[in-house]
Design a protein around this motif. Sequence first.
Motif, PDB file in Angstrom:
ATOM      1  N   PRO A 179       0.853  -1.129   0.110  1.00 54.18           N
ATOM      2  CA  PRO A 179       0.024  -0.207   0.007  1.00 54.18           C
ATOM      3  C   PRO A 179       0.795   1.383  -0.020  1.00 54.18           C
ATOM      4  O   PRO A 179       0.612   2.379  -0.888  1.00 54.18           O
ATOM      5  CB  PRO A 179      -0.829  -0.016   1.236  1.00 54.18           C
ATOM      6  N   THR A 180       1.864   1.237   0.724  1.00 56.84           N
ATOM      7  CA  THR A 180       2.833   2.580   0.829  1.00 56.84           C
ATOM      8  C   THR A 180       4.098   2.117   1.329  1.00 56.84           C
ATOM      9  O   THR A 180       4.359   1.093   1.975  1.00 56.84           O
ATOM     10  CB  THR A 180       2.249   3.571   2.116  1.00 56.84           C
ATOM     11  N   ALA A 181       5.164   2.867   0.699  1.00 54.98           N
ATOM     12  CA  ALA A 181       6.446   2.852   1.086  1.00 54.98           C
ATOM     13  C   ALA A 181       6.995   4.104   1.175  1.00 54.98           C
ATOM     14  O   ALA A 181       6.823   4.983   0.655  1.00 54.98           O
ATOM     15  CB  ALA A 181       7.279   1.854   0.374  1.00 54.98           C
ATOM     16  N   GLN A 182       8.196   4.162   2.145  1.00 55.45           N
ATOM     17  CA  GLN A 182       9.091   5.211   2.153  1.00 55.45           C
ATOM     18  C   GLN A 182      10.140   5.288   1.340  1.00 55.45           C
ATOM     19  O   GLN A 182      11.049   4.284   1.247  1.00 55.45           O
ATOM     20  CB  GLN A 182       9.516   5.703   3.302  1.00 55.45           C
ATOM     21  N   VAL A 183      10.633   6.312   0.530  1.00 53.04           N
ATOM     22  CA  VAL A 183      11.836   6.254  -0.011  1.00 53.04           C
ATOM     23  C   VAL A 183      13.039   5.729   0.844  1.00 53.04           C
ATOM     24  O   VAL A 183      13.293   6.476   1.581  1.00 53.04           O
ATOM     25  CB  VAL A 183      12.089   7.642  -0.826  1.00 53.04           C
ATOM     26  N   GLY A 184      13.893   4.744   0.298  1.00 53.13           N
ATOM     27  CA  GLY A 184      15.047   4.422   1.094  1.00 53.13           C
ATOM     28  C   GLY A 184      15.072   3.291   2.083  1.00 53.13           C
ATOM     29  O   GLY A 184      15.783   2.998   2.744  1.00 53.13           O
ATOM     30  N   VAL A 185      13.693   3.103   2.595  1.00 56.67           N
ATOM     31  CA  VAL A 185      13.291   2.334   3.624  1.00 56.67           C
ATOM     32  C   VAL A 185      12.899   0.642   2.855  1.00 56.67           C
ATOM     33  O   VAL A 185      11.816   0.787   2.422  1.00 56.67           O
ATOM     34  CB  VAL A 185      12.386   2.866   4.470  1.00 56.67           C
ATOM     35  N   PRO A 186      13.868  -0.335   3.144  1.00 59.57           N
ATOM     36  CA  PRO A 186      13.313  -1.397   2.677  1.00 59.57           C
ATOM     37  C   PRO A 186      12.271  -2.077   3.359  1.00 59.57           C
ATOM     38  O   PRO A 186      11.876  -1.833   4.366  1.00 59.57           O
ATOM     39  CB  PRO A 186      14.552  -2.431   2.905  1.00 59.57           C
ATOM     40  N   VAL A 187      11.311  -2.546   2.534  1.00 58.54           N
ATOM     41  CA  VAL A 187       9.895  -3.292   2.960  1.00 58.54           C
ATOM     42  C   VAL A 187      10.216  -4.778   2.857  1.00 58.54           C
ATOM     43  O   VAL A 187      10.365  -5.454   1.888  1.00 58.54           O
ATOM     44  CB  VAL A 187       8.602  -2.963   2.094  1.00 58.54           C
ATOM     45  N   PRO A 188      10.428  -5.643   4.281  1.00 55.46           N
ATOM     46  CA  PRO A 188      10.373  -6.975   3.873  1.00 55.46           C
ATOM     47  C   PRO A 188       9.124  -7.818   3.393  1.00 55.46           C
ATOM     48  O   PRO A 188       8.070  -7.563   3.680  1.00 55.46           O
ATOM     49  CB  PRO A 188      10.468  -7.223   5.655  1.00 55.46           C
ATOM     50  N   ARG A 189       9.531  -8.864   2.582  1.00 51.40           N
ATOM     51  CA  ARG A 189       8.683  -9.345   1.749  1.00 51.40           C
ATOM     52  C   ARG A 189       8.925 -10.837   1.827  1.00 51.40           C
ATOM     53  O   ARG A 189      10.203 -11.431   1.917  1.00 51.40           O
ATOM     54  CB  ARG A 189       8.517  -9.313   0.371  1.00 51.40           C
ATOM     55  N   SER A 190       8.126 -11.869   1.657  1.00 49.91           N
ATOM     56  CA  SER A 190       8.006 -13.328   1.634  1.00 49.91           C
ATOM     57  C   SER A 190       7.270 -13.703   0.493  1.00 49.91           C
ATOM     58  O   SER A 190       6.122 -13.480   0.338  1.00 49.91           O
ATOM     59  CB  SER A 190       7.620 -13.855   2.884  1.00 49.91           C
ATOM     60  N   TYR A 191       7.835 -14.869  -0.468  1.00 51.99           N
ATOM     61  CA  TYR A 191       6.998 -15.162  -1.403  1.00 51.99           C
ATOM     62  C   TYR A 191       7.199 -16.676  -1.559  1.00 51.99           C
ATOM     63  O   TYR A 191       8.176 -17.446  -1.279  1.00 51.99           O
ATOM     64  CB  TYR A 191       7.548 -14.827  -2.718  1.00 51.99           C
ATOM     65  N   THR A 192       5.733 -17.467  -1.943  1.00 50.78           N
ATOM     66  CA  THR A 192       6.107 -19.138  -2.202  1.00 50.78           C
ATOM     67  C   THR A 192       5.998 -19.269  -3.544  1.00 50.78           C
ATOM     68  O   THR A 192       5.067 -18.762  -4.258  1.00 50.78           O
ATOM     69  CB  THR A 192       4.730 -19.510  -1.266  1.00 50.78           C
ATOM     70  N   LEU A 193       6.761 -20.176  -3.865  1.00 47.68           N
ATOM     71  CA  LEU A 193       7.102 -20.433  -5.385  1.00 47.68           C
ATOM     72  C   LEU A 193       6.740 -21.954  -5.435  1.00 47.68           C
ATOM     73  O   LEU A 193       7.306 -22.777  -4.762  1.00 47.68           O
ATOM     74  CB  LEU A 193       8.362 -20.040  -5.727  1.00 47.68           C
ATOM     75  N   THR A 194       5.743 -22.233  -6.305  1.00 47.24           N
ATOM     76  CA  THR A 194       5.243 -23.549  -6.673  1.00 47.24           C
ATOM     77  C   THR A 194       5.511 -24.107  -7.941  1.00 47.24           C
ATOM     78  O   THR A 194       5.059 -23.262  -9.130  1.00 47.24           O
ATOM     79  CB  THR A 194       3.784 -23.709  -6.360  1.00 47.24           C
ATOM     80  N   ASN A 195       6.236 -25.137  -8.306  1.00 46.32           N
ATOM     81  CA  ASN A 195       6.640 -25.613  -9.520  1.00 46.32           C
ATOM     82  C   ASN A 195       5.633 -26.639 -10.191  1.00 46.32           C
ATOM     83  O   ASN A 195       5.305 -27.595  -9.468  1.00 46.32           O
ATOM     84  CB  ASN A 195       7.877 -26.442  -9.271  1.00 46.32           C
ATOM     85  N   ASN A 196       4.972 -26.072 -11.016  1.00 47.29           N
ATOM     86  CA  ASN A 196       3.498 -26.906 -11.342  1.00 47.29           C
ATOM     87  C   ASN A 196       3.941 -27.995 -12.561  1.00 47.29           C
ATOM     88  O   ASN A 196       2.820 -29.003 -12.700  1.00 47.29           O
ATOM     89  CB  ASN A 196       2.629 -25.903 -12.181  1.00 47.29           C
ATOM     90  N   PHE A 197       5.254 -28.155 -13.049  1.00 47.17           N
ATOM     91  CA  PHE A 197       5.231 -28.850 -14.011  1.00 47.17           C
ATOM     92  C   PHE A 197       6.863 -29.589 -13.866  1.00 47.17           C
ATOM     93  O   PHE A 197       6.817 -30.159 -12.801  1.00 47.17           O
ATOM     94  CB  PHE A 197       5.367 -28.127 -15.555  1.00 47.17           C
ATOM     95  N   ALA A 198       7.618 -29.673 -15.149  1.00 48.82           N
ATOM     96  CA  ALA A 198       8.708 -30.270 -14.861  1.00 48.82           C
ATOM     97  C   ALA A 198       9.989 -29.892 -14.022  1.00 48.82           C
ATOM     98  O   ALA A 198       9.896 -28.723 -13.578  1.00 48.82           O
ATOM     99  CB  ALA A 198       9.355 -30.371 -16.380  1.00 48.82           C
ATOM    100  N   THR A 199      10.654 -30.891 -13.541  1.00 55.60           N
ATOM    101  CA  THR A 199      11.679 -30.635 -12.757  1.00 55.60           C
ATOM    102  C   THR A 199      12.716 -29.769 -13.221  1.00 55.60           C
ATOM    103  O   THR A 199      13.098 -29.989 -14.530  1.00 55.60           O
ATOM    104  CB  THR A 199      12.478 -31.803 -12.082  1.00 55.60           C
ATOM    105  N   PHE A 200      13.361 -28.646 -12.851  1.00 57.24           N
ATOM    106  CA  PHE A 200      14.626 -27.973 -13.239  1.00 57.24           C
ATOM    107  C   PHE A 200      15.276 -27.557 -12.223  1.00 57.24           C
ATOM    108  O   PHE A 200      15.041 -27.789 -10.930  1.00 57.24           O
ATOM    109  CB  PHE A 200      13.833 -26.612 -13.980  1.00 57.24           C
ATOM    110  N   THR A 201      16.465 -27.011 -12.618  1.00 58.67           N
ATOM    111  CA  THR A 201      17.363 -26.487 -11.344  1.00 58.67           C
ATOM    112  C   THR A 201      17.119 -24.832 -11.582  1.00 58.67           C
ATOM    113  O   THR A 201      17.594 -24.282 -12.776  1.00 58.67           O
ATOM    114  CB  THR A 201      18.945 -26.899 -11.584  1.00 58.67           C
TER     115      THR A 201
END
Length: 244
Positions: free
Chosen positions: A42-64
């Motif tokens: 929603p909002t961020a201040q210039v120069g101030v990092p906003v911590p984030r977390s993401y979940t990634l799901t591999n739906n198809f073939a195996t890869f590296t």
Amino acid sequence: ATAGVWEVTVEARRTSDVASAPFTLTASLFGVSVSPNPDIIPTAQVGVPVPRSYTLTNNFATFTGRATGSGLGSARRGVFSIAHHELQHYTTTIPAGTTSFRATIGGPSDPAADLDLFVYRCSDATCTTRTLVGQNADGDSEESVTLTNPTAATYQVDVDGFDVPAGTTTYNYVDVFQNPALGSVSITDADAVRPGGSSWTVNGSVTAGAVPETGRVLLGTVNVVTVGGVTVGRGDVIINNVTP
């Protein structure tokens, strides 16, 4: 890749020394989803990092591979409406040091609509004099123009309702320019084998580098990339409001 039926063609060289030659063809389907997508801050201040977390799901073939971040861009985005033969204009001031500018339209509510896209570089802030620098005007409404290392100037994007059988149609619009001064999406991850059906979580931060023009947001991406450099998944990161 677009959903549908795909065909791979293997063609022999016409001047082959043999009548037939054995070969092996291997095909793999890749696709990783990113959650949340979009990730709206929603909002961020210039120069101030906003911590984030993401979940990634591999739906198809195996890869590296691994997840990576991106630079932030200044974007105008939304769903707009255009009438048959109407011409709409979107003006943006692009500063020095910008590495790319992209304008894209698509997803019309009238599937038979033919919308065209034109990008001009203006000689003045009001764009009374302008030069065509890019266009995409084929027979549908999925159009995109990208400029690499554009000259600092005011640019105008025109959307032309060339043929709208329904009379009016909505369409998705985004224009975005990338500039190192705008900030970045940073992701902590390492290359690893990602089996089909597996999920993993990554942490990172989003740091705004500048306040965008009124009516614009900061837009970045979380990308999933194989060790071979192929992007197999991506999610948008949007900062709706930036304060000094």
